[in-house]
Write an enzyme that holds these catalytic residues in place. Structure first.
Site, PDB file in Angstrom:
ATOM      1  N   ASP A 127     -21.141  49.527 -52.629  1.00  0.00           N
ATOM      2  CA  ASP A 127     -21.557  50.365 -52.068  1.00  0.00           C
ATOM      3  C   ASP A 127     -22.979  49.192 -50.657  1.00  0.00           C
ATOM      4  OD1 ASP A 127     -23.891  49.758 -53.521  1.00  0.00           O
ATOM      5  OD2 ASP A 127     -25.135  51.927 -53.364  1.00  0.00           O
ATOM      6  N   GLU A 128     -22.634  48.335 -51.261  1.00  0.00           N
ATOM      7  CA  GLU A 128     -23.614  47.340 -50.209  1.00  0.00           C
ATOM      8  C   GLU A 128     -23.071  45.704 -49.547  1.00  0.00           C
ATOM      9  OE1 GLU A 128     -27.383  45.946 -51.174  1.00  0.00           O
ATOM     10  OE2 GLU A 128     -26.474  46.444 -53.444  1.00  0.00           O
TER      11      GLU A 128
END
Length: 390
Positions: A127-128
């Site tokens: 998610d990053e």
């Protein structure tokens, strides 16, 4: 204006797993939702087509929170918290199971959307990402806004992004205006926006270092920036003190690493109740085989094969053991991984209940560098046949 020569962005999806679930269950928007329940948390479809959701107060087990919506976080429920503790804080919160296939799907979508702007992307997890925008034309705010919009169009999800002169500030900054944040940081912003933050907000200052700093009367980044270097060196050593001093001033020369070779690929699961190697053999066998096959799938998806297969077991008394086995040839075949992992399993005592089971493949090679791999059939033998404990 940000530095014209170096513009580093950190993009972090907002409450990612929970946000994906809200796409599936839009009626839960605005409610406290916790992700991390097992199969008992699957919503029940009623006769009228509506859904009945599990509540956190009904949870029984030893699982941990995977993530939560911002509404649940307002009650103090955060990732990695024990589910039973979370139930005390937010008993009426909705409980949902995890669906990692869905999360990986949306992860691929948002990263593909960003890749339309530049290929200078460092993947930091599901998610990053870091993005080097130095060569991308346009003002920082305008470019960041377009990236956010592209991510939303591709996924239906929001993200928070910070553009800064380096990775350190970009990482910290992406948390400052969540959710759906767009933050610009300059070096001159460090005293105002970074120094008031707790030292634990700095990536690289973990719980133990935070405790030691607190014992020295240092709780914020600003206090760290003003701390006596001799005092720090007495407690942290020369190299870590030098890093702390640089970090507190907002300095970071690390480059965005576009490609990196993973050292290993692993999967593990913590059981909701301790499982006995003999009495719960079918459940353990199913979990064991599933871990092997998922690791194999991860290897193939990422384009690697591996030679060293390992297992990790944690007993009910929290002792952890590992065992490894090196194959003659590297493989990404699920059956070969399972066979080697089974041999590792035979080399550990199976006389106590188990709370965690993991499978790891290391000594990785890109698949194009390996040849002659043979797919082997799945064996019928259960991996816990070696268990003879009482």
């Amino acid at each position: 204006m940000l530095s014209a020569t170096r513009r580093i962005a950190h993009l972090d999806m907002d409450a990612f797993y929970a946000s994906v679930e809200l796409l599936r269950y839009p009626e839960l928007r605005g409610q406290p939702v916790v992700i991390g329940g097992g199969r008992n948390a699957v919503p029940e479809v009623l006769a009228d087509g509506s859904r009945r959701f599990a509540r956190l107060r009904d949870y029984v087990g030893r699982g941990v929170v995977t993530t939560s919506t911002y509404e649940a976080r307002a009650f103090g429920v955060f990732s990695a918290m024990g589910m039973m503790k979370a139930a005390q804080l937010a008993p009426d919160a909705i409980l949902l199971p995890t669906d990692f296939e869905a999360y990986r799907h949306y992860s691929r979508l948002f990263k593909a959307a960003v890749a339309r702007f530049t290929d200078q992307i460092e993947d930091r997890g599901i998610d990053e990402i870091y993005i080097d925008l130095s060569a991308v034309q346009g003002e920082a705010a305008e470019v960041a806004g377009r990236i956010k919009q592209a991510v939303r169009e591709a996924t239906g999800l929001s993200c928070s992004i910070c553009v800064a002169p380096n990775k350190l500030l970009a990482k910290i900054g992406s948390e400052l205006d969540k959710p759906d944040g767009l933050t610009l940081l300059r070096m001159e912003d460090v005293p105002l926006r970074i120094w008031p933050l707790p030292v634990r907000k700095v990536n690289g200052i973990g719980p133990k270092a935070s405790e030691k700093l607190a014992a020295l009367g240092i709780g914020t980044v600003g206090e760290l920036a003003r701390a006596d270097l001799g005092l720090l060196q007495e407690h942290f050593g020369r190299s870590y003190t030098a890093w702390l001093a640089q970090t507190a001033q907002g300095f970071d020369e690390r480059a965005v690493v576009v490609s990196s070779e993973p050292k290993s690929i692993s999967r593990e699961t913590t059981f909701e109740r301790d499982l006995h190697p003999r009495r719960d053999r079918p459940l353990l066998s199913e979990a064991f085989t599933g871990l092997c096959l998922r690791v194999a799938d991860d290897l193939r998806r990422k384009g690697y094969v591996g030679r060293t297969i390992g297992i990790k077991l944690r007993y009910d008394d929290f002792r952890t053991v590992t065992r490894d086995l090196t194959l003659p040839e590297p493989s990404a075949d699920g059956a070969a991984i399972r066979r080697a992992a089974t041999e590792c399993l035979r080399r550990v005592p199976l006389d106590r209940k188990l709370r965690l089971l993991g499978v790891r493949v290391s000594a990785l090679l890109p698949v194009e560098e390996a040849a002659g791999l043979a797919a082997l059939p799945i064996q019928a033998e259960l991996p816990f046949d070696a268990a003879d404990g009482g």
